[in-house]
Write a protein that holds these residues in place. Structure first.
Motif, PDB file in Angstrom:
ATOM      1  N   SER A  93       0.821  -1.206   0.000  1.00  0.00           N
ATOM      2  CA  SER A  93       0.000   0.000   0.000  1.00  0.00           C
ATOM      3  C   SER A  93       0.853   1.253   0.000  1.00  0.00           C
ATOM      4  N   HIS A 121      -4.912  -3.192  -3.716  1.00  0.00           N
ATOM      5  CA  HIS A 121      -4.884  -1.748  -3.493  1.00  0.00           C
ATOM      6  C   HIS A 121      -4.876  -1.063  -4.855  1.00  0.00           C
ATOM      7  N   HIS A 131      -6.181   6.618  -3.427  1.00  0.00           N
ATOM      8  CA  HIS A 131      -5.801   5.268  -3.014  1.00  0.00           C
ATOM      9  C   HIS A 131      -7.052   4.643  -2.414  1.00  0.00           C
ATOM     10  N   HIS A 141      -9.968   0.957  -2.447  1.00  0.00           N
ATOM     11  CA  HIS A 141     -10.013  -0.502  -2.400  1.00  0.00           C
ATOM     12  C   HIS A 141     -11.303  -1.009  -3.023  1.00  0.00           C
TER      13      HIS A 141
HETATM   14 CU   LIG Z   1      -4.620   0.267  -0.172  1.00  0.00          CU
END
Ligand SMILES: [Cu+2]
Length: 314
Positions: free
Chosen positions: A13, A113, A126, A128
């Motif tokens: 991540s 991710h 960012h 999911h």
């Molecule tokens: Cu992530």
């Protein structure tokens, strides 16, 4: 050498994004151009990626510049074609047999991710997405600005300990203002917080970066665990948006534990140049993202002094 398990998990991540591919200069991008043009950098580099991140190699980082690596492939990305239209961003990861990949190794609490950033380094996200029974990944999506975007999928295939970062390019129709190369900056003001970054990135070496969060001049000591860490740092190399190894230092936080005002990371930059950094942190249940631009010293084309798998000391 695939021993970089923990590294890989950490790296999942964290992406350093640097994108100075200012392909988005002017005017208008027609809807017809676009949807998911393959990143030009990707051509011919699959073998480099297949060699593995652990190799280091002579040509800098190999993650995040190809749509295929080690037999896995990021399929076409479907997304709204223009700014403001509500829709879905979706894609499928294919395995060596061309079938949708259904098995993943969870890292940082997620199987995949997704990092989306415009090639000028702006509009970083960012997130999911959810995986459907057919293996496709999707997430509700609306573009806020036109331009050329890089889509990064960061995941560990089932049965593997080797994280992969596969990428494609997506065009979003609309008027785009010519982008100047982002100025170097060590301070970011986001959602009422001031975030600073200390430390220098060095080409060919691992170096420590320290993020500090304050609000109204006072240190913030209520950073919450977010995806298994007190913060995540994504770093991209300006020019090709290659995804760098950056991982948090220190033990994984306990549930309910708070920290701050600083979070430390170890960053490996394969070359000199400039790097775009994105720090995600959580306070009172809300996630914030602070962006920075740092130079990296070192001779151009500097080679990593050691393999990523051996340089972290984990
Ligand atoms: Cu992530």
């Amino acid at each position: 050498m695939r021993t970089a398990t923990r590294l890989g998990l950490y790296a999942a991540s964290l992406a350093v994004a640097f994108g100075a591919a200012f392909t988005v200069t002017g005017a208008t991008i027609p809807k017809t151009v676009a949807q998911d043009r393959v990143a030009a950098m990707g051509q011919g580099q699959d073998h480099m990626a297949a060699m593995g991140q652990a190799q280091g190699g002579n040509e800098g980082p190999t993650r995040g510049v190809t749509l295929a690596a080690e037999g896995y492939q990021l399929g076409p990305v479907s997304a709204p074609a223009e700014v403001g239209a509500a829709g879905t961003l979706s894609f499928t990861i294919g395995d060596a047999d061309g079938q949708p990949l259904l098995e993943y190794v969870t890292s940082h609490e997620k199987d995949l991710h997704l990092i989306v950033v415009r090639t000028d380094g702006s509009e970083f996200r960012h997130v999911h997405p959810e995986r459907g029974p057919d293996g496709s990944w999707s997430i509700p999506w609306t573009w806020k600005a036109a331009g050329t975007y890089r889509i990064f999928t960061d995941f560990v295939p089932g049965g593997s300990s080797n994280p992969l970062t596969l990428t494609r390019t997506v065009e979003v129709a609309g008027t785009v203002a010519p982008a100047a190369s982002p100025a170097e900056t060590r301070t970011a003001n986001v959602d009422g917080f001031e975030v600073t970054i200390a430390g220098d990135i060095q080409g060919g070496a691992s170096s420590e970066l320290t993020l500090s969060v304050s609000k109204d001049g006072a240190p913030v000591t209520t950073l919450q665990p977010y995806l298994g860490a007190f913060g995540h740092l994504v770093a991209l190399r300006e020019g090709d948006l290659a995804y760098l190894h950056v991982h948090p230092e220190g033990a994984e936080p306990q549930s309910g534990q708070l920290s701050g005002p600083t979070v430390r990371f170890a960053a490996e930059a394969p070359t000199s140049g400039r790097y775009l950094l994105y720090f995600d942190f959580q306070i009172d249940g809300a996630v914030h993202s602070a962006a920075f631009v740092l130079p990296a010293d070192g001779a151009p084309g500097t080679q990593p002094a050691q393999t990523p798998g051996e340089s972290h000391g984990h």
